[in-house]
Write a protein that holds these residues in place. Sequence first.
Motif, PDB file in Angstrom:
ATOM      1  N   UNK A 142       4.800   0.234  -6.329  1.00  0.00           N
ATOM      2  CA  UNK A 142       5.491   1.483  -5.994  1.00  0.00           C
ATOM      3  C   UNK A 142       4.702   2.690  -6.474  1.00  0.00           C
ATOM      4  N   UNK A 143       4.082   2.568  -7.642  1.00  0.00           N
ATOM      5  CA  UNK A 143       3.268   3.666  -8.162  1.00  0.00           C
ATOM      6  C   UNK A 143       2.043   3.900  -7.284  1.00  0.00           C
ATOM      7  N   UNK A 144       1.442   2.822  -6.780  1.00  0.00           N
ATOM      8  CA  UNK A 144       0.293   2.980  -5.886  1.00  0.00           C
ATOM      9  C   UNK A 144       0.717   3.645  -4.583  1.00  0.00           C
ATOM     10  N   UNK A 145       1.864   3.264  -4.047  1.00  0.00           N
ATOM     11  CA  UNK A 145       2.373   3.923  -2.845  1.00  0.00           C
ATOM     12  C   UNK A 145       2.596   5.409  -3.096  1.00  0.00           C
ATOM     13  N   UNK A 146       3.176   5.715  -4.243  1.00  0.00           N
ATOM     14  CA  UNK A 146       3.444   7.119  -4.568  1.00  0.00           C
ATOM     15  C   UNK A 146       2.140   7.908  -4.673  1.00  0.00           C
ATOM     16  N   UNK A 147       1.103   7.281  -5.244  1.00  0.00           N
ATOM     17  CA  UNK A 147      -0.189   7.963  -5.370  1.00  0.00           C
ATOM     18  C   UNK A 147      -0.782   8.278  -4.005  1.00  0.00           C
ATOM     19  N   UNK A 148      -0.633   7.359  -3.058  1.00  0.00           N
ATOM     20  CA  UNK A 148      -1.178   7.617  -1.724  1.00  0.00           C
ATOM     21  C   UNK A 148      -0.371   8.700  -1.018  1.00  0.00           C
ATOM     22  N   UNK A 149       0.931   8.695  -1.197  1.00  0.00           N
ATOM     23  CA  UNK A 149       1.767   9.713  -0.542  1.00  0.00           C
ATOM     24  C   UNK A 149       1.490  11.105  -1.092  1.00  0.00           C
ATOM     25  N   UNK A 150       0.895  11.167  -2.280  1.00  0.00           N
ATOM     26  CA  UNK A 150       0.503  12.450  -2.861  1.00  0.00           C
ATOM     27  C   UNK A 150      -0.820  12.947  -2.305  1.00  0.00           C
ATOM     28  N   UNK A 151      -1.426  12.193  -1.373  1.00  0.00           N
ATOM     29  CA  UNK A 151      -2.636  12.646  -0.700  1.00  0.00           C
ATOM     30  C   UNK A 151      -3.909  11.977  -1.133  1.00  0.00           C
ATOM     31  N   UNK A 152      -3.824  11.023  -2.053  1.00  0.00           N
ATOM     32  CA  UNK A 152      -5.029  10.325  -2.480  1.00  0.00           C
ATOM     33  C   UNK A 152      -5.361   9.199  -1.514  1.00  0.00           C
ATOM     34  N   UNK A 153      -6.653   8.895  -1.398  1.00  0.00           N
ATOM     35  CA  UNK A 153      -7.038   7.641  -0.777  1.00  0.00           C
ATOM     36  C   UNK A 153      -6.849   6.544  -1.805  1.00  0.00           C
ATOM     37  N   UNK A 154      -6.134   5.488  -1.446  1.00  0.00           N
ATOM     38  CA  UNK A 154      -5.873   4.384  -2.371  1.00  0.00           C
ATOM     39  C   UNK A 154      -6.367   3.092  -1.736  1.00  0.00           C
ATOM     40  N   UNK A 155      -7.219   2.363  -2.454  1.00  0.00           N
ATOM     41  CA  UNK A 155      -7.703   1.068  -2.000  1.00  0.00           C
ATOM     42  C   UNK A 155      -7.299   0.029  -3.039  1.00  0.00           C
ATOM     43  N   UNK A 156      -6.586  -0.991  -2.581  1.00  0.00           N
ATOM     44  CA  UNK A 156      -6.103  -2.056  -3.461  1.00  0.00           C
ATOM     45  C   UNK A 156      -6.709  -3.386  -3.020  1.00  0.00           C
ATOM     46  N   UNK A 157      -7.487  -3.993  -3.896  1.00  0.00           N
ATOM     47  CA  UNK A 157      -8.008  -5.325  -3.659  1.00  0.00           C
ATOM     48  C   UNK A 157      -6.984  -6.337  -4.157  1.00  0.00           C
TER      49      UNK A 157
END
Length: 249
Positions: A196-211
């Motif tokens: 959920x925290x990773x989703x929130x980070x992406x919704x804030x405009x960051x590019x998020x890559x999760x392996x």
Amino acid sequence: MNEKAKADHTGNDRARGAIILRGVSKTYGSGDAAVRALTDVDLSVRPGELVAVLGASGSGKTTLLNVIGGIEAADSGSVIVAGQDISGRKPAALGEFRRDHVGFVFQFFNLIPTLTARENVEVIVELTGRGDRGRVPELLAAVGLDDRADHFPAQLSGGQQQRVSIARALATDPDLLLADEPTGALDVATGQGVLALLQRASRAGRGVVMVTHNEVAAAIADRVIRMRDGRVTAEDVNANPAAAESIRW
């Protein structure tokens, strides 16, 4: 936030959270001992997009993440990350790039055992000169640890330590957030919170890559990239990413 950080995070600069890789290859060793970790990889990630990279052990997932984050340099190809061409940069320049643009979340938390949760987040601000130390309580509250700020890592559960590592990764307000198997050592309930925290980070405009090797966890992503033997073999767009709280594995 210092003046350099202000300059890097004004206007539309969050758009620098984009990733563009073209023809990227990476080999370890030489001669008969050579291992081709990446072969002609093309990949794009938009700001505000969460991309999951799936594949078996040895498929090249972690090497891909390391090349994107400037931990390792590609042998060939074009690597443009956060608005900068980092192809062929020397280790010192890659270090500056990581400091200024990238937040990392690893499966193993790498917290400093002699520092409290709050101090583990504060230290990255002090070392990099980026971010705002005054925001650390806010970050710990955002990951649900405001009541554990003065506890040492040994006094925290694995999930709590992972959440400290996410707060630390966000402390410098990075353009990109890169996560390597962030739920691998966690139970389902704790893993849901981390996703959920990773989703929130992406919704804030960051590019998020999760392996990840977890097919179910990948359901939260906007896109899923599949790798095998150092190559991207498939790419699936997820029109309706699952809410992190809804998934089970």
